[in-house]
Write an enzyme that holds these catalytic residues in place. Sequence first.
Site, PDB file in Angstrom:
ATOM      1  N   THR A 183       0.897  -1.142   0.000  1.00 48.43           N
ATOM      2  CA  THR A 183       0.000   0.000   0.000  1.00 48.43           C
ATOM      3  C   THR A 183       0.932   1.186   0.000  1.00 48.43           C
ATOM      4  OG1 THR A 183      -1.709  -1.162   1.256  1.00 48.43           O
ATOM      5  CG2 THR A 183      -1.706   1.228   1.422  1.00 48.43           C
ATOM      6  N   ARG A 211     -13.684  -7.078  -2.933  1.00 45.37           N
ATOM      7  CA  ARG A 211     -13.034  -7.018  -1.623  1.00 45.37           C
ATOM      8  C   ARG A 211     -12.591  -5.586  -1.314  1.00 45.37           C
ATOM      9  NH1 ARG A 211      -7.577  -5.547   0.317  1.00 45.37           N
ATOM     10  NH2 ARG A 211      -7.291  -6.637   2.302  1.00 45.37           N
ATOM     11  N   ILE A 212     -12.821  -5.154  -0.090  1.00 45.29           N
ATOM     12  CA  ILE A 212     -12.391  -3.838   0.373  1.00 45.29           C
ATOM     13  C   ILE A 212     -11.496  -4.030   1.587  1.00 45.29           C
ATOM     14  CG2 ILE A 212     -13.147  -1.648   1.398  1.00 45.29           C
ATOM     15  CD1 ILE A 212     -15.715  -1.936  -0.278  1.00 45.29           C
ATOM     16  N   GLY A 213     -10.356  -3.376   1.586  1.00 49.15           N
ATOM     17  CA  GLY A 213      -9.405  -3.515   2.678  1.00 49.15           C
ATOM     18  C   GLY A 213      -9.461  -2.364   3.656  1.00 49.15           C
ATOM     19  N   ASP A 214      -8.371  -2.191   4.400  1.00 50.53           N
ATOM     20  CA  ASP A 214      -8.329  -1.149   5.428  1.00 50.53           C
ATOM     21  C   ASP A 214      -8.079   0.242   4.875  1.00 50.53           C
ATOM     22  OD1 ASP A 214      -5.050  -0.529   6.134  1.00 50.53           O
ATOM     23  OD2 ASP A 214      -5.542  -2.310   4.980  1.00 50.53           O
ATOM     24  N   THR A 233      -0.246   0.082   6.717  1.00 44.49           N
ATOM     25  CA  THR A 233      -0.069  -0.932   5.685  1.00 44.49           C
ATOM     26  C   THR A 233       0.080  -2.289   6.356  1.00 44.49           C
ATOM     27  OG1 THR A 233       1.451  -1.775   3.970  1.00 44.49           O
ATOM     28  CG2 THR A 233       2.410  -0.359   5.646  1.00 44.49           C
ATOM     29  N   GLY A 234      -0.536  -3.319   5.785  1.00 45.82           N
ATOM     30  CA  GLY A 234      -0.440  -4.647   6.387  1.00 45.82           C
ATOM     31  C   GLY A 234      -1.602  -5.519   5.979  1.00 45.82           C
ATOM     32  N   GLY A 236      -4.954  -6.155   5.699  1.00 48.11           N
ATOM     33  CA  GLY A 236      -6.080  -5.245   5.794  1.00 48.11           C
ATOM     34  C   GLY A 236      -7.201  -5.698   6.691  1.00 48.11           C
TER      35      GLY A 236
END
Length: 313
Positions: A183, A211-214, A233-234, A236
């Site tokens: 990210t 899909r939706i991440g952090d 970052t990581g 999510g």
Amino acid sequence: MGRWAIALHGGAGDISRNMTAERKKVTDQALHECLQIGVSALENSASAVDVVEKVVRALEANKIFNAGYGSVLTTKGTVEMEACIMDGLLKECGAVSGISTVVHPISLARLVMEKTPHVYLAFDGAEAFAREQGVKTVNNEYFITVENKERLENARLANSVEVGFTSFASPPAATLLKAEFETVGCVAVDMYGNCAAATSTGGLVNKMVGRIGDTPLVGAGTYANNLCAISATGRGEELIKETVAREVAAVMEYKEVGLVEAVDYVIHKRLQKTTGGLVAVSSTGDVAMAFNTTGMFRACAKEGGPREIGIWH
């Protein structure tokens, strides 16, 4: 007036120390150039929110990072990008997901913040808004690079949604170009003590469509207020559960501790069951860059202080 500060990242993950000298040179140069964009803007009295947008646009334009032009592919071989920006002074924010044609998702997120009554637009609605606002768009094929086609194929063969440096015994060169979690993000505090954060990503290799991440979730991957600004970052899904970005601000506020101590607590105590990293600045000009992974592509600078560019601990 206070002292400005800036920090940026290009993702944290399982970054091999066996990286070639040429690859490290290219990465260091990219980080240096993006940092210089932010430093120059701050030296010219730009606002924090302008600075973080500029820097993330530059990161999105570089295909070695998983955002914008370098975004990884979904299970169907398509691109679904997401981004978020937050102005700590006004506590205003904007976010987008499911972006497939916009060259700079971070700028679309800012338009959501400034031109709509909403915080978050996604997929067809976000794409329609982009066309209404006249932002630069391209055919989806623009984002589908040879390197990311190879990474998707490797992920399919491994039946994995994450391709890291250690996923294969003899990974192809293209796989080695990126970290496991990629990210990009930037945080800044300007000369007036105002903080801002911006984060952008293509997500995970071989992720499910939709899909939706952090990254676009305020408080998870991105957050800013009157105390600080954070870009994470990581993994999510895990960062969402821990509301990592907001947690840093909460620790500062409720424990009444400084930025570095708050970041250390969140990364090394709250994230014991997962991996990731973040960059952060405080309204007083402090900088923190922490991670519990092998490495994190990162850079920072403070007014009157040295610049730092790094990958590993």
